[in-house]
Scaffold this motif. Structure first.
Motif, PDB file in Angstrom:
ATOM      1  N   LEU A  20       5.720 -24.209 -32.961  1.00 19.64           N
ATOM      2  CA  LEU A  20       6.473 -23.053 -32.508  1.00 19.64           C
ATOM      3  C   LEU A  20       7.198 -23.382 -31.206  1.00 19.64           C
ATOM      4  O   LEU A  20       6.672 -24.132 -30.377  1.00 19.64           O
ATOM      5  CB  LEU A  20       5.556 -21.850 -32.290  1.00 19.64           C
ATOM      6  N   SER A  21       8.367 -22.797 -31.050  1.00 21.47           N
ATOM      7  CA  SER A  21       9.128 -22.947 -29.818  1.00 21.47           C
ATOM      8  C   SER A  21       9.475 -21.574 -29.275  1.00 21.47           C
ATOM      9  O   SER A  21       9.633 -20.616 -30.032  1.00 21.47           O
ATOM     10  CB  SER A  21      10.420 -23.725 -30.065  1.00 21.47           C
ATOM     11  N   CYS A  22       9.604 -21.506 -27.964  1.00 20.76           N
ATOM     12  CA  CYS A  22      10.008 -20.266 -27.303  1.00 20.76           C
ATOM     13  C   CYS A  22      11.047 -20.631 -26.252  1.00 20.76           C
ATOM     14  O   CYS A  22      10.728 -21.268 -25.251  1.00 20.76           O
ATOM     15  CB  CYS A  22       8.813 -19.580 -26.661  1.00 20.76           C
ATOM     16  N   ALA A  23      12.276 -20.229 -26.513  1.00 19.53           N
ATOM     17  CA  ALA A  23      13.369 -20.488 -25.576  1.00 19.53           C
ATOM     18  C   ALA A  23      13.451 -19.339 -24.578  1.00 19.53           C
ATOM     19  O   ALA A  23      13.564 -18.174 -24.968  1.00 19.53           O
ATOM     20  CB  ALA A  23      14.684 -20.626 -26.334  1.00 19.53           C
ATOM     21  N   SER A  31       8.377 -21.368 -12.782  1.00 23.45           N
ATOM     22  CA  SER A  31       7.416 -20.716 -11.891  1.00 23.45           C
ATOM     23  C   SER A  31       6.561 -19.677 -12.605  1.00 23.45           C
ATOM     24  O   SER A  31       5.648 -19.111 -12.002  1.00 23.45           O
ATOM     25  CB  SER A  31       8.150 -20.048 -10.728  1.00 23.45           C
ATOM     26  N   TYR A  32       6.825 -19.424 -13.871  1.00 22.09           N
ATOM     27  CA  TYR A  32       6.136 -18.369 -14.597  1.00 22.09           C
ATOM     28  C   TYR A  32       4.930 -18.901 -15.361  1.00 22.09           C
ATOM     29  O   TYR A  32       4.936 -20.030 -15.861  1.00 22.09           O
ATOM     30  CB  TYR A  32       7.077 -17.697 -15.595  1.00 22.09           C
ATOM     31  N   SER A  33       3.924 -18.050 -15.508  1.00 18.80           N
ATOM     32  CA  SER A  33       2.850 -18.309 -16.447  1.00 18.80           C
ATOM     33  C   SER A  33       3.374 -17.951 -17.840  1.00 18.80           C
ATOM     34  O   SER A  33       4.095 -16.965 -18.010  1.00 18.80           O
ATOM     35  CB  SER A  33       1.635 -17.433 -16.129  1.00 18.80           C
ATOM     36  N   MET A  34       3.006 -18.756 -18.830  1.00 14.23           N
ATOM     37  CA  MET A  34       3.500 -18.560 -20.193  1.00 14.23           C
ATOM     38  C   MET A  34       2.325 -18.582 -21.166  1.00 14.23           C
ATOM     39  O   MET A  34       1.360 -19.326 -20.966  1.00 14.23           O
ATOM     40  CB  MET A  34       4.475 -19.674 -20.575  1.00 14.23           C
ATOM     41  N   GLY A  35       2.451 -17.803 -22.234  1.00 18.44           N
ATOM     42  CA  GLY A  35       1.368 -17.771 -23.205  1.00 18.44           C
ATOM     43  C   GLY A  35       1.850 -17.530 -24.615  1.00 18.44           C
ATOM     44  O   GLY A  35       2.961 -17.042 -24.844  1.00 18.44           O
ATOM     45  N   TRP A  36       1.002 -17.908 -25.557  1.00 16.61           N
ATOM     46  CA  TRP A  36       1.188 -17.590 -26.973  1.00 16.61           C
ATOM     47  C   TRP A  36       0.083 -16.631 -27.388  1.00 16.61           C
ATOM     48  O   TRP A  36      -1.092 -16.868 -27.121  1.00 16.61           O
ATOM     49  CB  TRP A  36       1.115 -18.849 -27.826  1.00 16.61           C
ATOM     50  N   ILE A  51      -0.357 -21.400 -20.445  1.00 11.67           N
ATOM     51  CA  ILE A  51      -0.149 -22.490 -19.497  1.00 11.67           C
ATOM     52  C   ILE A  51       0.447 -21.935 -18.218  1.00 11.67           C
ATOM     53  O   ILE A  51       1.361 -21.102 -18.247  1.00 11.67           O
ATOM     54  CB  ILE A  51       0.764 -23.578 -20.120  1.00 11.67           C
ATOM     55  N   ASN A  52      -0.090 -22.376 -17.097  1.00 14.76           N
ATOM     56  CA  ASN A  52       0.393 -21.912 -15.812  1.00 14.76           C
ATOM     57  C   ASN A  52       1.540 -22.788 -15.316  1.00 14.76           C
ATOM     58  O   ASN A  52       1.853 -23.819 -15.915  1.00 14.76           O
ATOM     59  CB  ASN A  52      -0.748 -21.935 -14.794  1.00 14.76           C
ATOM     60  N   SER A  53       2.113 -22.392 -14.199  1.00 15.72           N
ATOM     61  CA  SER A  53       3.221 -23.156 -13.645  1.00 15.72           C
ATOM     62  C   SER A  53       2.779 -24.538 -13.177  1.00 15.72           C
ATOM     63  O   SER A  53       3.601 -25.458 -13.102  1.00 15.72           O
ATOM     64  CB  SER A  53       3.860 -22.392 -12.478  1.00 15.72           C
ATOM     65  N   THR A  68      -2.049 -27.154 -29.395  1.00 14.07           N
ATOM     66  CA  THR A  68      -1.698 -27.680 -28.085  1.00 14.07           C
ATOM     67  C   THR A  68      -0.489 -26.936 -27.552  1.00 14.07           C
ATOM     68  O   THR A  68       0.552 -26.874 -28.218  1.00 14.07           O
ATOM     69  CB  THR A  68      -1.380 -29.181 -28.147  1.00 14.07           C
ATOM     70  N   ILE A  69      -0.628 -26.392 -26.352  1.00 12.10           N
ATOM     71  CA  ILE A  69       0.491 -25.715 -25.707  1.00 12.10           C
ATOM     72  C   ILE A  69       1.130 -26.672 -24.702  1.00 12.10           C
ATOM     73  O   ILE A  69       0.428 -27.463 -24.051  1.00 12.10           O
ATOM     74  CB  ILE A  69       0.027 -24.420 -25.004  1.00 12.10           C
ATOM     75  N   SER A  70       2.434 -26.608 -24.609  1.00 14.30           N
ATOM     76  CA  SER A  70       3.140 -27.437 -23.633  1.00 14.30           C
ATOM     77  C   SER A  70       4.422 -26.726 -23.213  1.00 14.30           C
ATOM     78  O   SER A  70       4.872 -25.791 -23.884  1.00 14.30           O
ATOM     79  CB  SER A  70       3.459 -28.815 -24.213  1.00 14.30           C
ATOM     80  N   ARG A  71       4.975 -27.173 -22.109  1.00 12.34           N
ATOM     81  CA  ARG A  71       6.214 -26.574 -21.627  1.00 12.34           C
ATOM     82  C   ARG A  71       7.154 -27.666 -21.147  1.00 12.34           C
ATOM     83  O   ARG A  71       6.714 -28.658 -20.550  1.00 12.34           O
ATOM     84  CB  ARG A  71       5.942 -25.562 -20.511  1.00 12.34           C
ATOM     85  N   ASP A  72       8.431 -27.482 -21.405  1.00 16.43           N
ATOM     86  CA  ASP A  72       9.469 -28.388 -20.931  1.00 16.43           C
ATOM     87  C   ASP A  72      10.317 -27.579 -19.954  1.00 16.43           C
ATOM     88  O   ASP A  72      11.158 -26.778 -20.372  1.00 16.43           O
ATOM     89  CB  ASP A  72      10.297 -28.911 -22.100  1.00 16.43           C
ATOM     90  N   ASN A  73      10.083 -27.779 -18.673  1.00 15.00           N
ATOM     91  CA  ASN A  73      10.788 -26.977 -17.677  1.00 15.00           C
ATOM     92  C   ASN A  73      12.274 -27.309 -17.623  1.00 15.00           C
ATOM     93  O   ASN A  73      13.089 -26.466 -17.248  1.00 15.00           O
ATOM     94  CB  ASN A  73      10.154 -27.161 -16.302  1.00 15.00           C
ATOM     95  N   ALA A  74      12.639 -28.524 -18.002  1.00 14.62           N
ATOM     96  CA  ALA A  74      14.063 -28.903 -18.000  1.00 14.62           C
ATOM     97  C   ALA A  74      14.819 -28.159 -19.096  1.00 14.62           C
ATOM     98  O   ALA A  74      16.015 -27.878 -18.945  1.00 14.62           O
ATOM     99  CB  ALA A  74      14.196 -30.407 -18.189  1.00 14.62           C
ATOM    100  N   LYS A  75      14.118 -27.843 -20.187  1.00 16.44           N
ATOM    101  CA  LYS A  75      14.760 -27.143 -21.304  1.00 16.44           C
ATOM    102  C   LYS A  75      14.414 -25.661 -21.353  1.00 16.44           C
ATOM    103  O   LYS A  75      14.829 -24.958 -22.267  1.00 16.44           O
ATOM    104  CB  LYS A  75      14.356 -27.801 -22.627  1.00 16.44           C
ATOM    105  N   ASN A  76      13.624 -25.200 -20.382  1.00 12.43           N
ATOM    106  CA  ASN A  76      13.192 -23.789 -20.381  1.00 12.43           C
ATOM    107  C   ASN A  76      12.568 -23.397 -21.716  1.00 12.43           C
ATOM    108  O   ASN A  76      12.869 -22.323 -22.274  1.00 12.43           O
ATOM    109  CB  ASN A  76      14.365 -22.856 -20.065  1.00 12.43           C
ATOM    110  N   THR A  77      11.707 -24.254 -22.217  1.00 10.58           N
ATOM    111  CA  THR A  77      11.135 -24.034 -23.545  1.00 10.58           C
ATOM    112  C   THR A  77       9.624 -24.231 -23.524  1.00 10.58           C
ATOM    113  O   THR A  77       9.119 -25.154 -22.893  1.00 10.58           O
ATOM    114  CB  THR A  77      11.771 -24.970 -24.580  1.00 10.58           C
TER     115      THR A  77
END
Length: 125
Positions: A20-23, A31-36, A51-53, A68-77
Motif C-alpha cells: 500500500l502507498s499513501c501520497a 515532521s508528522y507521525s503517520m499510521g495505517w 511510524i514517527n518522524s 512493514t511500514i516505511s516512509r520516503d520523506n523525499a517523495k512524501n509517501t
C-alpha cells in the motif's frame, strides 16, 4: 490543506503480498507521525502500523513479522508492505497523519487528525 491518498489495495490469495502507498501533500510530511489503520465490516477501526518522524515504528501484534511500514520523506509517501496475507487481514485500509510526534498511542485512531479515503484489501482463502 492536508491530503492523503491511498493506493495499492486489491484482491489476493492467502499467503500473497500487497504494498500500500499513501501520497501526502499540503504539509511538512517529514515532521508528522503517520499510521495505517484498517476497518472490517462490523468492526472498529484498528491500528495496524505506525511510524514517527524519527523513524520509530509500532505494529499491532496481529501483523508483526508480516507487515512493514516505511516512509520516503523525499517523495512524501508512506508505505505498508504486507506479506503472508491472511483472510482476517481483509478490510478497508486507511492512511492517517498527525502533526504531533506521538510518543504514546501511535496505534490509537483518535490521536490522528487527518485521514485518507481508504483502499480495500481482500484476502481469499
Amino acid at each position: 490543506q492536508v491530503q492523503l491518498v491511498e493506493s495499492g489495495g486489491g484482491s489476493v490469495q492467502a499467503g500473497g503480498s500487497l504494498r500500500l502507498s499513501c501520497a501526502a501533500s499540503g504539509y511538512t510530511y517529514s515532521s508528522y507521525s503517520m499510521g495505517w489503520f484498517r476497518q472490517a465490516p462490523g468492526k472498529e477501526r484498528e491500528g495496524v502500523a505506525a511510524i514517527n518522524s524519527d523513524g520509530s515504528t509500532r505494529y499491532a501484534d496481529s501483523v508483526k513479522g508480516r507487515f512493514t511500514i516505511s516512509r520516503d520523506n523525499a517523495k512524501n509517501t508512506l508505505y505498508l508492505q504486507m506479506n503472508s496475507l491472511k483472510p482476517e487481514d481483509t478490510a478497508m485500509y486507511y492512511c492517517a497523519a498527525e502533526s504531533r510526534r506521538l510518543r504514546f498511542g501511535l496505534l490509537i485512531a483518535s490521536n490522528y487528525n487527518y485521514w485518507g479515503q481508504g483502499t480495500q484489501v481482500t484476502v481469499s482463502s
